[in-house]
Design an enzyme around this catalytic site. Structure first.
Site, short mmCIF file in Angstrom:
data_model
loop_
_atom_site.label_atom_id
_atom_site.label_comp_id
_atom_site.label_asym_id
_atom_site.label_seq_id
_atom_site.Cartn_x
_atom_site.Cartn_y
_atom_site.Cartn_z
N SER A 129 -2.62 -2.68 7.16
CA SER A 129 -1.51 -1.70 6.65
C SER A 129 -2.42 -0.30 6.47
CB SER A 129 -0.24 -2.28 5.56
OG SER A 129 0.05 -0.55 5.04
N LYS A 155 0.28 -1.27 10.83
CA LYS A 155 1.25 -0.43 10.38
C LYS A 155 0.26 0.42 9.75
CE LYS A 155 2.90 -1.51 5.92
NZ LYS A 155 3.94 -2.66 4.99
N LYS A 157 1.66 4.10 7.90
CA LYS A 157 2.58 5.06 6.64
C LYS A 157 2.51 6.52 7.41
CE LYS A 157 2.49 1.90 3.70
NZ LYS A 157 3.46 1.92 2.06
N ASP A 182 5.79 2.74 8.48
CA ASP A 182 6.00 2.14 7.58
C ASP A 182 6.31 3.65 6.45
OD1 ASP A 182 6.94 1.46 4.61
OD2 ASP A 182 5.32 0.50 4.27
N GLU A 207 9.77 0.73 9.03
CA GLU A 207 10.10 0.40 7.59
C GLU A 207 10.37 0.65 6.75
OE1 GLU A 207 6.35 -1.75 6.50
OE2 GLU A 207 7.52 -2.34 4.44
N ASP A 232 12.02 -2.81 2.82
CA ASP A 232 11.51 -3.73 2.57
C ASP A 232 12.02 -3.37 1.02
OD1 ASP A 232 9.17 -3.66 -0.17
OD2 ASP A 232 7.21 -2.40 1.39
N LYS A 256 8.04 -9.54 -0.50
CA LYS A 256 7.19 -9.01 -1.16
C LYS A 256 7.39 -10.58 -2.57
CE LYS A 256 5.31 -4.75 0.28
NZ LYS A 256 5.64 -3.20 -0.39
N GLY A 284 2.30 -6.52 1.19
CA GLY A 284 1.39 -6.34 0.48
C GLY A 284 1.60 -5.43 -0.77
O1 OSB Z 1 5.17 -0.23 1.08
O2 OSB Z 1 4.01 -2.13 1.75
C1 OSB Z 1 4.28 -0.89 1.51
C2 OSB Z 1 1.27 -0.71 -0.36
C3 OSB Z 1 1.58 -0.42 -1.52
C4 OSB Z 1 3.16 -0.60 -1.82
C5 OSB Z 1 3.75 -0.22 -0.61
C6 OSB Z 1 2.81 -0.59 0.26
C7 OSB Z 1 1.67 -0.98 0.50
C8 OSB Z 1 1.17 -0.99 1.83
C9 OSB Z 1 -0.18 -1.96 1.36
O3 OSB Z 1 1.72 -1.21 2.46
C10 OSB Z 1 0.07 -3.76 2.29
C11 OSB Z 1 -1.54 -3.96 1.78
O4 OSB Z 1 -2.05 -3.69 2.53
O5 OSB Z 1 -1.67 -4.44 0.72
MG MG Z 2 6.82 -0.89 2.60
#
Ligand code: OSB
Ligand code: MG
Length: 363
Positions: A129, A155, A157, A182, A207, A232, A256, A284
């Site tokens: 991510s 992924k 953001k 995401d 996402e 999510d 998660k 994650g």
């Molecule tokens: O939306 O998936 C998410 C990290 C913190 C809070 C929300 C998210 C995330 C990530 C990071 O996308 C995922 C990771 O590398 O742990």
């Molecule tokens: Mg997410």
């Protein structure tokens, strides 16, 4: 024992809702029969992903959740979630206690946690991510490095103003690599034209584009998009998934463990998705190796058919608190550990060195 540790991320991680730089997490250690089970409470410092924070979790653990388990006996760790039935939400906090008991139990019976959970894969597929970057050039450099490492999914953001052009440039530079976006709830249905433009990039999924507490508008949006929607934030338990799938709000779900309140609720969510033919993957929360170990274990279940966000320790930390660290093979897989419990040793000296407060709670 509950403790708060501080871990500096190798690079700050920015999403549409904020930025993490020093990661504060709580580590729960459940003791019984001379064995320690460990789990991580991965709430962020502020209430920006969900309503929980490091501070609210400390309070919930100390004053409600740990007292509800201390001194209790059980046949199987799937019973623990029921001990919290009188407590509303606070899923990240309860997940930490519940998951620590699963680890304790798996060690006590001498089997890997993934086996206790009913999983079976010997390797899992992983992705990475990538946070919002200040400029396109630095984002492209970061992505290039991760593609070279071998990650099976990238992924990105996104947020309004950092979406269409960003994804177009990544597609131009990196061709057909498996890519997704995401949004962490940064859009509304008023942005439908922008979101439809993302269809041209052949993303694996988008996402959580809409509100953290919505499934209805997501169903409307999914009808207007070719790209599958993955939920999510708005999936808190198996029943949410059943409803979201029934109304066509998503075609994929991110699981998660913490968001749904622990391993037993995560298994229930997995089972609903598997029965409905909806693929899942493990999300994650920028976890240390302790949380990562639990993520690897659950990803061995059969419904996890898409690469997750459980990247290698080295993607986040100069030095993880577990030994060995989580490493990824050059083919983008993690080899699942075969030792009892979580499968990665917690290095107590490193844990102690990073602890900023701790409390031993006894029956
Ligand atoms: O939306 O998936 C998410 C990290 C913190 C809070 C929300 C998210 C995330 C990530 C990071 O996308 C995922 C990771 O590398 O742990
Ligand atoms: Mg997410």
């Amino acid at each position: 024992m509950v403790r708060e540790i501080e871990m500096r991320l190798l690079a700050p991680f920015e999403t549409s809702f904020g930025r993490e730089d020093v990661r504060r997490v709580l580590i729960v250690e459940a003791q019984g029969g001379g064995i320690s089970g460990f789990a991580e409470c991965c709430a962020l410092s502020g209430p920006f992903y969900n309503e929980e924070t490091v501070g609210t979790c400390w309070h919930m653990l100390r004053d409600f959740l740990v007292p509800a388990v201390l001194g209790r006996e059980f046949q199987h760790p799937s019973e623990v979630d029921g001990w919290f039935a009188h407590i509303r939400r606070n899923h990240i906090a309860r997940s930490a206690v519940e998951s620590a008991v699963w680890d304790l139990h798996a060690q006590a019976v001498g089997e890997p946690l993934w086996r206790t959970l009913g999983g079976g894969k010997t390797r899992i597929d992983v992705g990475v991510s990538v946070g919002i970057h200040p400029d396109l050039a630095s984002l492209c450099r970061t992505v290039e490095g991760f593609i070279r490492d071998g990650y099976r999914k990238v992924k990105i953001k996104i947020k309004p103003g950092k979406d269409v052009e960003v994804l177009r440039e990544l597609r131009r530079q990196f061709g057909a690599v498996p890519m997704m976006a995401d949004a962490n709830s940064a859009y509304t249905l008023a942005d439908i034209d922008t979101l439809r433009r993302l269809d041209e990039f052949g993303l694996m999924m988008i996402e959580q584009p809409l509100s953290h507490d919505d499934i209805i508008d997501h169903a409307t949006l999914q009808k207007a998009l070719r790209t599958p929607i993955c939920l999510d934030e708005s999936i808190h338990h198996a029943e949410d998934a059943r409803r979201a799938i029934a109304i066509g709000a998503c075609r994929i779900i991110n699981i998660k463990i913490a968001r749904v309140g622990g391993l037993a609720p995560a298994l229930a969510l997995h089972d609903v998705c598997l029965a409905a033919g909806v693929p899942v993957w493990c999300g994650g929360m920028l976890e240390t190796g302790v949380g990562r170990a639990h993520n690897i274990a659950i990803t061995t279940l059969p419904g996890f058919t898409l690469p997750g966000d459980t990247s290698a320790s080295s993607r986040y930390w100069a030095e993880d608190i577990i030994d060995p660290p989580v490493t990824m093979e050059s083919d983008g897989t993690i080899v699942v550990p075969q030792t009892p419990g979580r499968g990665y040793e917690v290095v107590r000296a490193r844990l102690d060195a990073r602890t900023v407060r701790s409390e031993a709670l006894r029956a």
